[in-house]
Design an enzyme around this catalytic site. Structure first.
Site, PDB file in Angstrom:
ATOM      1  N   ASN A 194      -1.816   1.927   5.723  1.00 41.12           N
ATOM      2  CA  ASN A 194      -0.934   0.860   5.244  1.00 41.12           C
ATOM      3  C   ASN A 194      -0.551   0.042   6.461  1.00 41.12           C
ATOM      4  O   ASN A 194      -0.142   0.600   7.469  1.00 41.12           O
ATOM      5  CB  ASN A 194       0.312   1.479   4.595  1.00 41.12           C
ATOM      6  CG  ASN A 194       1.329   0.441   4.183  1.00 41.12           C
ATOM      7  OD1 ASN A 194       0.985  -0.732   3.982  1.00 41.12           O
ATOM      8  ND2 ASN A 194       2.571   0.857   4.048  1.00 41.12           N
ATOM      9  N   GLY A 195      -0.700  -1.295   6.366  1.00 41.51           N
ATOM     10  CA  GLY A 195      -0.384  -2.157   7.502  1.00 41.51           C
ATOM     11  C   GLY A 195      -1.549  -3.066   7.819  1.00 41.51           C
ATOM     12  O   GLY A 195      -2.450  -3.240   6.987  1.00 41.51           O
ATOM     13  N   LYS A 248       5.844  -4.438  -4.253  1.00 39.56           N
ATOM     14  CA  LYS A 248       7.291  -4.259  -4.172  1.00 39.56           C
ATOM     15  C   LYS A 248       7.797  -4.288  -2.726  1.00 39.56           C
ATOM     16  O   LYS A 248       8.765  -4.957  -2.421  1.00 39.56           O
ATOM     17  CB  LYS A 248       7.659  -2.927  -4.837  1.00 39.56           C
ATOM     18  CG  LYS A 248       9.147  -2.629  -4.848  1.00 39.56           C
ATOM     19  CD  LYS A 248       9.857  -3.477  -5.863  1.00 39.56           C
ATOM     20  CE  LYS A 248      11.340  -3.235  -5.892  1.00 39.56           C
ATOM     21  NZ  LYS A 248      12.042  -4.359  -6.527  1.00 39.56           N
ATOM     22  N   GLU A 259       7.445 -15.393 -10.280  1.00 40.79           N
ATOM     23  CA  GLU A 259       6.722 -14.170  -9.947  1.00 40.79           C
ATOM     24  C   GLU A 259       6.251 -13.385 -11.166  1.00 40.79           C
ATOM     25  O   GLU A 259       5.211 -12.741 -11.096  1.00 40.79           O
ATOM     26  CB  GLU A 259       7.458 -13.293  -8.943  1.00 40.79           C
ATOM     27  CG  GLU A 259       8.757 -12.695  -9.353  1.00 40.79           C
ATOM     28  CD  GLU A 259       9.380 -11.856  -8.209  1.00 40.79           C
ATOM     29  OE1 GLU A 259      10.589 -11.674  -8.243  1.00 40.79           O
ATOM     30  OE2 GLU A 259       8.664 -11.366  -7.320  1.00 40.79           O
ATOM     31  N   ARG A 319       3.870  -0.299  -4.852  1.00 36.42           N
ATOM     32  CA  ARG A 319       3.633  -0.859  -3.521  1.00 36.42           C
ATOM     33  C   ARG A 319       2.353  -1.676  -3.464  1.00 36.42           C
ATOM     34  O   ARG A 319       2.068  -2.325  -2.453  1.00 36.42           O
ATOM     35  CB  ARG A 319       3.545   0.272  -2.499  1.00 36.42           C
ATOM     36  CG  ARG A 319       4.772   1.131  -2.432  1.00 36.42           C
ATOM     37  CD  ARG A 319       4.588   2.245  -1.447  1.00 36.42           C
ATOM     38  NE  ARG A 319       4.595   1.738  -0.087  1.00 36.42           N
ATOM     39  CZ  ARG A 319       5.689   1.603   0.641  1.00 36.42           C
ATOM     40  NH1 ARG A 319       6.852   1.934   0.153  1.00 36.42           N
ATOM     41  NH2 ARG A 319       5.626   1.141   1.858  1.00 36.42           N
ATOM     42  N   HIS A 369      16.648 -37.560  -4.535  1.00 40.16           N
ATOM     43  CA  HIS A 369      16.055 -37.966  -3.255  1.00 40.16           C
ATOM     44  C   HIS A 369      14.543 -37.701  -3.220  1.00 40.16           C
ATOM     45  O   HIS A 369      13.958 -37.681  -2.145  1.00 40.16           O
ATOM     46  CB  HIS A 369      16.754 -37.235  -2.104  1.00 40.16           C
ATOM     47  CG  HIS A 369      18.201 -37.596  -1.976  1.00 40.16           C
ATOM     48  ND1 HIS A 369      18.625 -38.840  -1.554  1.00 40.16           N
ATOM     49  CD2 HIS A 369      19.333 -36.915  -2.269  1.00 40.16           C
ATOM     50  CE1 HIS A 369      19.952 -38.895  -1.561  1.00 40.16           C
ATOM     51  NE2 HIS A 369      20.404 -37.726  -2.004  1.00 40.16           N
ATOM     52  N   CYS A 420       0.832  -1.189   0.000  1.00 40.04           N
ATOM     53  CA  CYS A 420       0.000   0.000   0.000  1.00 40.04           C
ATOM     54  C   CYS A 420       0.879   1.257   0.000  1.00 40.04           C
ATOM     55  O   CYS A 420       1.883   1.317   0.700  1.00 40.04           O
ATOM     56  CB  CYS A 420      -0.941   0.095   1.194  1.00 40.04           C
ATOM     57  SG  CYS A 420      -2.096  -1.262   1.317  1.00 40.04           S
ATOM     58  N   LYS A 475      12.338 -15.694  -9.956  1.00 36.34           N
ATOM     59  CA  LYS A 475      12.058 -14.698 -11.005  1.00 36.34           C
ATOM     60  C   LYS A 475      10.988 -15.244 -11.954  1.00 36.34           C
ATOM     61  O   LYS A 475      10.058 -14.538 -12.315  1.00 36.34           O
ATOM     62  CB  LYS A 475      13.315 -14.365 -11.831  1.00 36.34           C
ATOM     63  CG  LYS A 475      14.335 -13.468 -11.203  1.00 36.34           C
ATOM     64  CD  LYS A 475      13.937 -12.022 -11.063  1.00 36.34           C
ATOM     65  CE  LYS A 475      13.263 -11.743  -9.747  1.00 36.34           C
ATOM     66  NZ  LYS A 475      14.081 -11.634  -8.584  1.00 36.34           N
ATOM     67  N   TRP A 533      -2.652  -2.826  -1.682  1.00 34.42           N
ATOM     68  CA  TRP A 533      -2.360  -4.250  -1.824  1.00 34.42           C
ATOM     69  C   TRP A 533      -3.244  -4.933  -0.798  1.00 34.42           C
ATOM     70  O   TRP A 533      -3.072  -4.746   0.407  1.00 34.42           O
ATOM     71  CB  TRP A 533      -0.890  -4.524  -1.551  1.00 34.42           C
ATOM     72  CG  TRP A 533      -0.507  -5.953  -1.765  1.00 34.42           C
ATOM     73  CD1 TRP A 533      -0.227  -6.562  -2.952  1.00 34.42           C
ATOM     74  CD2 TRP A 533      -0.337  -6.949  -0.755  1.00 34.42           C
ATOM     75  NE1 TRP A 533       0.096  -7.883  -2.746  1.00 34.42           N
ATOM     76  CE2 TRP A 533       0.042  -8.150  -1.410  1.00 34.42           C
ATOM     77  CE3 TRP A 533      -0.460  -6.970   0.631  1.00 34.42           C
ATOM     78  CZ2 TRP A 533       0.288  -9.338  -0.730  1.00 34.42           C
ATOM     79  CZ3 TRP A 533      -0.219  -8.151   1.314  1.00 34.42           C
ATOM     80  CH2 TRP A 533       0.159  -9.310   0.633  1.00 34.42           C
ATOM     81  N   GLU A 577      17.086 -18.247  -7.208  1.00 35.85           N
ATOM     82  CA  GLU A 577      16.721 -16.913  -7.693  1.00 35.85           C
ATOM     83  C   GLU A 577      16.092 -16.999  -9.092  1.00 35.85           C
ATOM     84  O   GLU A 577      15.110 -16.317  -9.389  1.00 35.85           O
ATOM     85  CB  GLU A 577      17.953 -15.996  -7.686  1.00 35.85           C
ATOM     86  CG  GLU A 577      17.747 -14.597  -8.221  1.00 35.85           C
ATOM     87  CD  GLU A 577      16.720 -13.766  -7.441  1.00 35.85           C
ATOM     88  OE1 GLU A 577      16.282 -14.174  -6.354  1.00 35.85           O
ATOM     89  OE2 GLU A 577      16.351 -12.696  -7.966  1.00 35.85           O
TER      90      GLU A 577
END
Ligand code: M6R
Length: 613
Positions: free
Chosen positions: A103-104, A608, A495, A27, A511, A2, A492, A77, A488
């Site tokens: 926000n939160g 983000k 997402e 955000r 395994h 947010c 990538k 968000w 990584e």
């Protein structure tokens, strides 16, 4: 998550808010909204459109109150309540005279909401946030001012928040408060602002201040008054804007999207992170580190805490710190460390890694470490971030603003910064002599041109992406220093392409996960120059019908090993290789996501900066 912005005293309040929301959209973008003081009442517009809510909001802004100089805006968000218009902020009280953005997460929202409803408040959303505006409404009914009302309203609230409120009855002030979630205030000539992030305010003001936990800021035209939640006046913390962070740095600069731009900025990000680190005494110097050498010499263990791509950078650092500084190093997912009674003490160096410096999981893990008496250092890309202010020491990545949700340039800059930290530890602990430190530093200095060369091979990656079109299941494999690179690469791809991608240590495949390998599955293997065993693991996947893509250094013999090869320039010391080997994986994720028509900068469901736990 947010983004919030507030402005007062500006004749173009709505324009400032819209521009701010565009800059804060990274955000969260599930919905967006704005409220302005319009004479004796409020004007409010909201929109919820998945990934382009700010555009929708701007398009829907009709009959704008022209004289308005005060307003607040929000880009969301979603956490509590779906991404709908009713759940979009600002939320208003029962009278419609008060508006609030948040926000939160308000953790005790359910227990607060029942009694409010019993007292006659009508709720219009499913959010945790809305309780705040009704609590404030009750406090203001007692005749107090907006700042005092907010202080009182927050007294019984648990959770994390940055919150900004506006009242049609007190038109020349916006009031904001914070706990655990970033909030800045700024003062200009006859104007005042608050925002989640400095990017929203660049070019608007000349004095910036960080609002700290449990502080309340009353912002008027050209004025700022900060108090504690108990009402004690405090001197606001002034913040200096990083000169690399100007409005232009946060633009696409001719690229199709921020992700490509940021991928191509990697050589610069690495080079800048290395600037001025070699001191006149022919040793490594990290000015901002602040932790005295004697404290670092006393350290007997390092714990790295981070999330997502920053965690993967931390995993790379484990190899460097253990090899160079001979210190046992653990790498922890930040959200896990805090809740399991970790063994930390004065001789444990806790290193947080965070692009934003605001990720709540990492922030809370660092706070836990500080409570245990451990010295803390944060590797941050944001100079004024909460973690940078709170940690004992800092090491800045100088990557400039990273806007795309998928981290690229900050990830490589973090690896380089952590390599610097490992070398400084080795230098001060005497585990490496001056010549060895100088040789590794030279190796680091060669990385920008090697990354540049890897970027020059983007067309080869496009061709492989074309050949893989239609595949839905990916394994990314690596061993040793190649393992975090594989993780990584998988992150990538997940997402931004929404394809199933698992990063795995190559030796572990047999395994269990090998059972999933069959024709149609793609295995992307990072061939670490030291790891001949990788070749057997790749053969095992190939034998089960997987399509194999190998990332191999120039000169490496890969005859018959794979279906496709992505070549990268050779890095002399394998421990430095991840900065280069990750590049084709970023490009591959990008190319596959673009082929699928995805918005690479704004992947679904993500944001983000993650300021909720
Ligand atoms: O700002 P931070 O580095 O603390 O963020 C950590 C993660 O949220 C972040 O790396 C995330 O995983 C990225 N979207 C990865 O591309």
């Amino acid at each position: 998550m947010c983004g919030i912005i507030g402005v007062t005293g500006d004749g173009n309040a709505l324009g400032v808010i819209f521009e701010g929301l565009r800059r804060l959209e990274y955000r969260g973008y599930d919905s967006a909204g704005v409220a302005l003081v319009d004479g004796a009442s409020l004007w409010r517009r909201r929109a919820a459109d998945g990934t382009h809510s700010v555009d929708d909001l701007i398009g829907s802004a009709d009959e704008v109150p022209e004289a308005s100089r005060t307003g607040i805006g929000h880009t969301r968000w979603a956490t509590h309540g779906g991404p709908t218009t009713e759940n979009a902020h600002p939320h208003v009280d029962c009278s419609g005279q008060l508006a609030l953005v948040h926000n939160g997460i308000i953790e005790n929202h359910a227990e607060l909401r029942g009694p409010l409803e019993e007292r006659g408040h009508v709720f219009a959303s499913q959010t945790d946030t809305e309780v705040l505006v009704h609590l404030l409404e009750e406090e203001l009914a007692g005749g107090v001012g907006l700042a005092e009302g907010l202080r009182r309203a927050l007294a019984g609230v648990r959770g994390a928040f940055s919150v900004v409120v506006l009242s049609a009855d007190q038109p020349d002030v916006i009031v904001a408060a914070r706990r655990s979630v970033p909030l800045l205030a700024a003062v200009g000539d006859g104007t005042g602002f608050v925002a989640s992030d400095i990017s929203a305010l660049l070019g608007r003001a000349d004095r910036f201040f960080a609002i700290e936990d449990d502080q309340v800021a009353a912002v008027g035209p050209g004025t700022l008054e900060v108090t504690t939640l108990a009402g004690e006046p405090v001197e606001p913390t002034s913040v200096v804007v990083d000169p690399g962070w100007d409005v232009e740095a946060a633009q696409k600069a001719g690229y199709d999207d921020f992700m490509t731009k940021e991928i191509h900025e990697q050589p610069r990000a690495v080079a800048d992170t290395l600037l001025d680190r070699w001191g006149p005494g022919k040793d490594l110097v990290i000015d901002e580190l602040r932790v005295p050498p004697e404290d670092l010499r006393a350290v007997d263990k390092v714990v790295v805490v981070a999330c997502g791509s920053s965690y993967h950078a931390g995993m790379v650092a484990k190899y460097a710190i253990e090899r160079w500084a001979r210190l046992p190093t653990e790498v922890e997912i930040a959200s896990e460390l805090r809740y399991r009674d970790p063994v930390l003490h004065e001789r444990t160096l806790v290193v947080g890694v965070s692009q934003s410096g605001e990720t709540l999981d990492t922030l809370e893990a660092l706070r836990e470490a500080r409570r245990s008496g451990a010295p803390t250092v944060i590797v941050s890309n944001v100079v004024h971030a909460t973690m940078a202010r709170e940690a004992d020491g800092v090491l800045y990545t100088r990557a400039g603003p990273e806007v795309s949700v998928a981290s690229t340039k900050c990830h490589v800059a973090q690896i380089v910064a952590l390599d610097l930290l490992a070398l400084v530890l080795a230098q001060w602990r005497g585990t490496m002599g001056p010549a060895a430190v100088a040789a590794e530093f030279d190796g680091l200095r060669r990385l920008p041109s090697l990354v540049d060369e890897a970027l020059g091979r983007a067309k080869d990656v496009d061709a492989v992406a074309e050949a893989l079109a239609g595949a839905r299941d990916y394994f990314f494999l690596g061993r040793n220093i190649g393992y975090p690179v594989a993780l990584e690469g998988a992150l990538k791809l997940k997402e931004i392409s929404y394809l199933r991608a698992e990063g795995y240590p190559a030796g572990e495949l047999k395994h269990g996960p090998l059972a999933l390998v069959e024709p149609g599955v793609v295995v992307v293997a990072v061939l670490d120059p030291l790891q001949d065993k990788m070749r057997s693991n790749i053969a095992e996947a190939s034998a089960r019908g997987a399509t194999v893509v190998v990332v191999a250094a120039d000169g490496e013999d890969v005859t018959g090993l794979s279906d496709h090869v992505l070549r990268v320039p050779r890095v002399d010391d394998p421990i430095l290789a991840p900065v280069v080997t990750v590049v084709p994986l970023q490009l591959l994720a990008y190319a596959l996501a673009r082929r699928l028509g995805n918005d690479v900068d704004r992947p679904r469901n993500l944001a983000k900066t993650v300021t909720v736990e």
